[in-house]
Design a protein around this motif. Structure first.
Motif, PDB file in Angstrom:
ATOM      1  N   VAL A  69       0.856  -1.187   0.000  1.00 62.67           N
ATOM      2  CA  VAL A  69       0.000   0.000   0.000  1.00 62.67           C
ATOM      3  C   VAL A  69       0.893   1.240   0.000  1.00 62.67           C
ATOM      4  O   VAL A  69       1.741   1.386   0.893  1.00 62.67           O
ATOM      5  CB  VAL A  69      -0.945   0.022   1.214  1.00 62.67           C
ATOM      6  N   LEU A  70       0.747   2.091  -1.009  1.00 58.50           N
ATOM      7  CA  LEU A  70       1.507   3.331  -1.087  1.00 58.50           C
ATOM      8  C   LEU A  70       0.704   4.455  -0.437  1.00 58.50           C
ATOM      9  O   LEU A  70      -0.477   4.655  -0.744  1.00 58.50           O
ATOM     10  CB  LEU A  70       1.808   3.706  -2.536  1.00 58.50           C
ATOM     11  N   LEU A  71       1.364   5.189   0.463  1.00 57.49           N
ATOM     12  CA  LEU A  71       0.737   6.320   1.152  1.00 57.49           C
ATOM     13  C   LEU A  71       1.315   7.616   0.596  1.00 57.49           C
ATOM     14  O   LEU A  71       2.532   7.847   0.668  1.00 57.49           O
ATOM     15  CB  LEU A  71       0.993   6.231   2.658  1.00 57.49           C
ATOM     16  N   PHE A  72       0.461   8.464   0.036  1.00 59.06           N
ATOM     17  CA  PHE A  72       0.868   9.756  -0.517  1.00 59.06           C
ATOM     18  C   PHE A  72       0.442  10.839   0.467  1.00 59.06           C
ATOM     19  O   PHE A  72      -0.749  10.963   0.791  1.00 59.06           O
ATOM     20  CB  PHE A  72       0.202  10.003  -1.872  1.00 59.06           C
ATOM     21  N   SER A  73       1.384  11.653   0.943  1.00 60.38           N
ATOM     22  CA  SER A  73       1.063  12.715   1.910  1.00 60.38           C
ATOM     23  C   SER A  73       1.822  13.988   1.560  1.00 60.38           C
ATOM     24  O   SER A  73       2.962  13.939   1.094  1.00 60.38           O
ATOM     25  CB  SER A  73       1.409  12.273   3.342  1.00 60.38           C
ATOM     26  N   TYR A  74       1.150  15.121   1.805  1.00 61.43           N
ATOM     27  CA  TYR A  74       1.733  16.430   1.474  1.00 61.43           C
ATOM     28  C   TYR A  74       1.089  17.467   2.383  1.00 61.43           C
ATOM     29  O   TYR A  74      -0.132  17.428   2.623  1.00 61.43           O
ATOM     30  CB  TYR A  74       1.461  16.770   0.003  1.00 61.43           C
ATOM     31  N   ILE A  75       1.889  18.376   2.910  1.00 63.60           N
ATOM     32  CA  ILE A  75       1.379  19.378   3.848  1.00 63.60           C
ATOM     33  C   ILE A  75       0.277  20.209   3.196  1.00 63.60           C
ATOM     34  O   ILE A  75       0.450  20.758   2.115  1.00 63.60           O
ATOM     35  CB  ILE A  75       2.518  20.296   4.340  1.00 63.60           C
ATOM     36  N   GLY A  76      -0.877  20.269   3.871  1.00 62.09           N
ATOM     37  CA  GLY A  76      -1.992  21.050   3.371  1.00 62.09           C
ATOM     38  C   GLY A  76      -2.939  20.275   2.470  1.00 62.09           C
ATOM     39  O   GLY A  76      -3.933  20.824   2.006  1.00 62.09           O
ATOM     40  N   TYR A  77      -2.634  18.990   2.215  1.00 61.45           N
ATOM     41  CA  TYR A  77      -3.467  18.167   1.340  1.00 61.45           C
ATOM     42  C   TYR A  77      -3.911  16.907   2.078  1.00 61.45           C
ATOM     43  O   TYR A  77      -3.235  16.426   2.990  1.00 61.45           O
ATOM     44  CB  TYR A  77      -2.697  17.763   0.077  1.00 61.45           C
ATOM     45  N   SER A  78      -5.052  16.371   1.661  1.00 66.26           N
ATOM     46  CA  SER A  78      -5.533  15.114   2.231  1.00 66.26           C
ATOM     47  C   SER A  78      -4.652  13.970   1.738  1.00 66.26           C
ATOM     48  O   SER A  78      -4.318  13.885   0.544  1.00 66.26           O
ATOM     49  CB  SER A  78      -6.985  14.858   1.814  1.00 66.26           C
ATOM     50  N   SER A  79      -4.267  13.082   2.666  1.00 67.03           N
ATOM     51  CA  SER A  79      -3.453  11.925   2.290  1.00 67.03           C
ATOM     52  C   SER A  79      -4.287  10.942   1.479  1.00 67.03           C
ATOM     53  O   SER A  79      -5.519  10.915   1.562  1.00 67.03           O
ATOM     54  CB  SER A  79      -2.898  11.245   3.542  1.00 67.03           C
ATOM     55  N   SER A  80      -3.591  10.115   0.696  1.00 68.89           N
ATOM     56  CA  SER A  80      -4.278   9.141  -0.141  1.00 68.89           C
ATOM     57  C   SER A  80      -3.488   7.837  -0.136  1.00 68.89           C
ATOM     58  O   SER A  80      -2.251   7.851  -0.072  1.00 68.89           O
ATOM     59  CB  SER A  80      -4.431   9.667  -1.574  1.00 68.89           C
ATOM     60  N   GLU A  81      -4.200   6.706  -0.196  1.00 73.42           N
ATOM     61  CA  GLU A  81      -3.571   5.397  -0.210  1.00 73.42           C
ATOM     62  C   GLU A  81      -3.962   4.655  -1.489  1.00 73.42           C
ATOM     63  O   GLU A  81      -5.117   4.712  -1.923  1.00 73.42           O
ATOM     64  CB  GLU A  81      -3.986   4.580   1.013  1.00 73.42           C
ATOM     65  N   VAL A  82      -2.971   3.944  -2.083  1.00 67.29           N
ATOM     66  CA  VAL A  82      -3.204   3.165  -3.299  1.00 67.29           C
ATOM     67  C   VAL A  82      -2.564   1.793  -3.116  1.00 67.29           C
ATOM     68  O   VAL A  82      -1.390   1.695  -2.723  1.00 67.29           O
ATOM     69  CB  VAL A  82      -2.611   3.851  -4.547  1.00 67.29           C
ATOM     70  N   THR A  83      -3.329   0.749  -3.370  1.00 63.01           N
ATOM     71  CA  THR A  83      -2.805  -0.616  -3.284  1.00 63.01           C
ATOM     72  C   THR A  83      -2.169  -1.001  -4.624  1.00 63.01           C
ATOM     73  O   THR A  83      -2.774  -0.833  -5.695  1.00 63.01           O
ATOM     74  CB  THR A  83      -3.931  -1.596  -2.946  1.00 63.01           C
ATOM     75  N   VAL A  84      -0.929  -1.512  -4.540  1.00 63.38           N
ATOM     76  CA  VAL A  84      -0.194  -1.883  -5.742  1.00 63.38           C
ATOM     77  C   VAL A  84      -0.675  -3.250  -6.221  1.00 63.38           C
ATOM     78  O   VAL A  84      -0.668  -4.233  -5.464  1.00 63.38           O
ATOM     79  CB  VAL A  84       1.317  -1.914  -5.471  1.00 63.38           C
ATOM     80  N   GLY A  85      -1.101  -3.308  -7.480  1.00 60.90           N
ATOM     81  CA  GLY A  85      -1.500  -4.574  -8.089  1.00 60.90           C
ATOM     82  C   GLY A  85      -0.527  -4.939  -9.186  1.00 60.90           C
ATOM     83  O   GLY A  85       0.687  -4.973  -8.972  1.00 60.90           O
ATOM     84  N   SER A  86      -1.043  -5.120 -10.363  1.00 61.65           N
ATOM     85  CA  SER A  86      -0.196  -5.491 -11.498  1.00 61.65           C
ATOM     86  C   SER A  86       0.343  -4.275 -12.237  1.00 61.65           C
ATOM     87  O   SER A  86       1.161  -4.409 -13.142  1.00 61.65           O
ATOM     88  CB  SER A  86      -0.988  -6.369 -12.465  1.00 61.65           C
ATOM     89  N   GLN A  87      -0.117  -3.074 -11.847  1.00 64.70           N
ATOM     90  CA  GLN A  87       0.290  -1.882 -12.589  1.00 64.70           C
ATOM     91  C   GLN A  87       1.715  -1.467 -12.228  1.00 64.70           C
ATOM     92  O   GLN A  87       2.220  -1.761 -11.150  1.00 64.70           O
ATOM     93  CB  GLN A  87      -0.670  -0.710 -12.321  1.00 64.70           C
ATOM     94  N   SER A  88       2.355  -0.775 -13.146  1.00 71.27           N
ATOM     95  CA  SER A  88       3.686  -0.221 -12.902  1.00 71.27           C
ATOM     96  C   SER A  88       3.675   1.304 -12.922  1.00 71.27           C
ATOM     97  O   SER A  88       4.681   1.935 -12.628  1.00 71.27           O
ATOM     98  CB  SER A  88       4.680  -0.733 -13.953  1.00 71.27           C
ATOM     99  N   GLN A  89       2.540   1.889 -13.295  1.00 70.40           N
ATOM    100  CA  GLN A  89       2.396   3.347 -13.357  1.00 70.40           C
ATOM    101  C   GLN A  89       1.210   3.754 -12.496  1.00 70.40           C
ATOM    102  O   GLN A  89       0.098   3.245 -12.664  1.00 70.40           O
ATOM    103  CB  GLN A  89       2.169   3.805 -14.801  1.00 70.40           C
ATOM    104  N   ILE A  90       1.456   4.682 -11.537  1.00 68.73           N
ATOM    105  CA  ILE A  90       0.379   5.190 -10.679  1.00 68.73           C
ATOM    106  C   ILE A  90       0.419   6.712 -10.721  1.00 68.73           C
ATOM    107  O   ILE A  90       1.362   7.327 -10.213  1.00 68.73           O
ATOM    108  CB  ILE A  90       0.521   4.700  -9.227  1.00 68.73           C
ATOM    109  N   ASP A  91      -0.575   7.313 -11.343  1.00 66.30           N
ATOM    110  CA  ASP A  91      -0.732   8.770 -11.338  1.00 66.30           C
ATOM    111  C   ASP A  91      -1.886   9.113 -10.410  1.00 66.30           C
ATOM    112  O   ASP A  91      -2.955   8.501 -10.471  1.00 66.30           O
ATOM    113  CB  ASP A  91      -1.036   9.281 -12.750  1.00 66.30           C
ATOM    114  N   ILE A  92      -1.660  10.102  -9.556  1.00 61.31           N
ATOM    115  CA  ILE A  92      -2.654  10.403  -8.529  1.00 61.31           C
ATOM    116  C   ILE A  92      -2.759  11.911  -8.327  1.00 61.31           C
ATOM    117  O   ILE A  92      -1.774  12.638  -8.518  1.00 61.31           O
ATOM    118  CB  ILE A  92      -2.295   9.703  -7.192  1.00 61.31           C
ATOM    119  N   SER A  93      -3.948  12.374  -7.970  1.00 55.31           N
ATOM    120  CA  SER A  93      -4.174  13.787  -7.652  1.00 55.31           C
ATOM    121  C   SER A  93      -4.524  13.905  -6.177  1.00 55.31           C
ATOM    122  O   SER A  93      -5.301  13.095  -5.650  1.00 55.31           O
ATOM    123  CB  SER A  93      -5.318  14.366  -8.502  1.00 55.31           C
TER     124      SER A  93
END
Length: 565
Positions: A69-93
């Motif tokens: 599970v990848l956790l994306f966090s940034y000051i002033g923004y809501s954190s987001s979690e993405v589970t890694v499957g078969s993909q090799s590219q993850i683009d997130i907003s």
């Protein structure tokens, strides 16, 4: 031999299995509203010390196991979690976390920090909270009641009077107890400049013309509250360590609105309102008998005659009973592309007072521009021009009995203070001045032209997977020219036989500049994010205050050259 072969087969299968379980994930992180790449976003494999940071283009690369599970966090923004499957590219907003924005604190220097990591107390007020449902007239109206531990008061009841802010625990006998104001990195002067009316009010115990007892306005009233994005108030002792001795009473850091990527948004807003006295004190219910008991038979005869002719007056209502019109007009243009973003605004504020011949006008123009020259260099510019005009009246402190409120306290309902058919005002029978004559014939006004300019340039010197090095250069200037005018004619009751008329001109020029340079290094070690900064700051101040007064005026003249002294 078969045993050796079988062992090699098992080891090879395990190696292939491990190689298959590890996966290199790359991608890009952008702002959910503008689509702009976010730099320095933490990308962490949840439950481990494995992590990475996004680069200048918002890109990242990290090796993780399948199912991680990848956790994306940034000051002033809501954190987001993405589970890694078969993909090799993850683009997130990532979207701004509106509910927790106050957890991010702008220190006023080169970086922002989380509130939980601060070493000093900080109060935050957003632009939305400041303005509420409608435009506020001045900054003080928006801050009152929103900052814990701060005593925020109007300097006077006059329109555009400015604010006095004292943070809890700050006391002084001789020094200034006002906090330091910084707007978009520019050190803002908030002096209260005397208009010299102490000459007639004797408000100063030593008769000086320049004290803070003559209804001076803090110049923070020049700032248009509707341009403000957020306010941070640093109340701890560490504020002095950051900003020097000028910050011993705290620091108010103001950030104004800026543009964002997207179609140009044009907004026009106009508010109209009124202002009236909220709780008048009222007048004493006199009767003929009570007048006789308190003031004697002569006053009783005056009262009876005035009552019979319908000439009992409510002078509180006469002086403070005006209904002032309030108008705020504002037009803004905001937008930009991936390279350049802009915020342009023009506003006009007009406030009439509850006393005749008092009011406040402010006309302002603002232009904030951000431009990305390359992925290594970006620049920003903030400019603001303000023209403000004020008519205050004589509502300040008074030891001579000539200001409106003091004169009112000695005025009775049967006193006739109105002018006759020739426009001549009678003398007040129980006071040194006739407040109606002072109100109608005097001038207490000032005009301020102000320029506030700030600019910065950022150099992204180094970018690695888990660290970056940045150089920030910033400078600013605050210049204003304040001109005051006082005129008390020679035929006013309190000037006859004393000054025989007073005319005064003030010309006050303030010019402040500040320059700063900061080197910022950020690195991520496991799940620990470390930021260090080192820098230098220079502040230059110049102030020239000049007030010239003439007395013994030639009849009908408003000119310094027409005074006898």
């Amino acid at each position: 031999m078969k045993k050796v072969y079988s062992a090699l087969t098992v080891m090879l299968m395990l190696t292939v299995s491990v190689a298959y379980a590890q996966r290199t994930i790359s991608g890009m992180v952008t702002d959910g509203s503008s689509g702009e790449a976010l730099v320095g976003v933490n990308v962490i494999e949840k439950g481990s010390a494995n992590g990475a940071l996004t680069d200048l283009d918002g890109n990242f690369k990290i090796e993780v196991a399948d199912g991680a599970v990848l956790l994306f966090s940034y000051i002033g923004y809501s954190s987001s979690e993405v589970t890694v499957g078969s993909q090799s590219q993850i683009d997130i907003s990532l979207n701004e976390d509106v509910t927790n924005l106050e957890e991010v604190v702008v220190t006023g220097l080169a970086t922002s920090v989380k509130r939980s990591n601060l070493a000093n107390a900080v109060a935050s007020v957003s632009g939305e909270d400041l303005a509420g449902k409608t435009n506020i007239q001045t900054l003080d109206g928006g801050l009152q009641g929103k900052v814990a531990g701060a005593n925020i008061l109007n300097n006077s009841g006059a329109p555009g009077g400015g604010i006095s802010m004292k943070l809890r625990g700050i006391t002084t006998i001789t020094g200034s107890s006002e906090p330091l104001y910084i707007v978009d990195g520019v050190y803002i002067d908030n002096s209260a400049i005397s208009n010299g009316s102490n000459t007639v009010t004797a408000a100063s115990t030593n008769g000086a013309m320049t004290t803070n007892q003559d209804n001076a306005a803090n110049r923070i009233a020049d700032l248009d509250p509707s341009d403000i994005e957020s306010i941070e108030i640093l109340k701890g002792a560490s504020a002095s360590a950051i900003y020097g001795s000028r910050a011993n009473a705290g620091v108010v850091i103001i950030t104004t609105k800026r543009g964002s990527e997207g179609k140009t948004q044009i907004t026009f807003k106009q508010d109209v309102g009124i202002t009236k006295i909220l709780n008048p004190l009222g007048t004493r219910p006199f009767t003929s008998a009570s007048v006789l008991a308190d003031f004697g038979s002569a006053a009783q005869a005056q009262y009876d005659a005035a009552a019979a002719s319908g000439q009992l007056y409510n002078y509180e209502d006469e002086l403070y009973g005006e209904t002032g019109l309030l108008t705020n007009s504002k037009i803004t243009f905001a937008g930009g592309n991936e390279k350049t973003k802009f915020y342009l605004s023009a506003g006009r504020k007009d406030e009439e007072g509850i006393i005749k011949n008092t009011g406040f006008e402010r006309n302002s123009i603002r232009a904030n521009v951000d431009h990305k020259i390359s992925k290594f260099v970006d620049v920003n510019l903030s400019t603001n021009y303000i023209l403000s005009k004020t008519q205050r009246g004589l509502t300040n402190n008074d030891n001579a009995g000539v200001s409106y409120g003091v004169a009112l306290s000695g005025t009775l309902p049967w006193h006739d203070l109105f002018p006759n058919e020739n426009g001549i005002y009678p003398n007040h029978p129980a006071n040194p001045s006739n407040p109606l004559a002072t109100r109608d014939k005097s001038t207490v006004a000032d005009e301020t032209n102000r320029f506030v300019i700030g600019s910065g340039i950022n150099f992204n010197l180094l970018r690695r997977e888990n660290s970056f090095l940045q150089l920030k250069l910033q400078g600013g200037m605050d210049y204003y020219n304040n001109e005051s005018t006082l005129h008390f004619p020679e035929d006013l009751q309190f000037t006859i036989g004393n000054q025989n008329g007073v005319y005064s001109r003030g010309n006050n020029v303030t010019f402040n500049t500040n320059l700063s340079a900061f080197l910022i290094y950020n690195t991520t070690v496991g799940d620990i994010d470390l930021t260090s900064s080192a820098g230098v700051n220079r502040l230059d101040q110049s102030k020239e205050l000049l007030t010239v007064q003439a007395q013994q005026l030639t009849a009908g003249q408003q000119n310094l050259q027409q005074g006898g002294s």
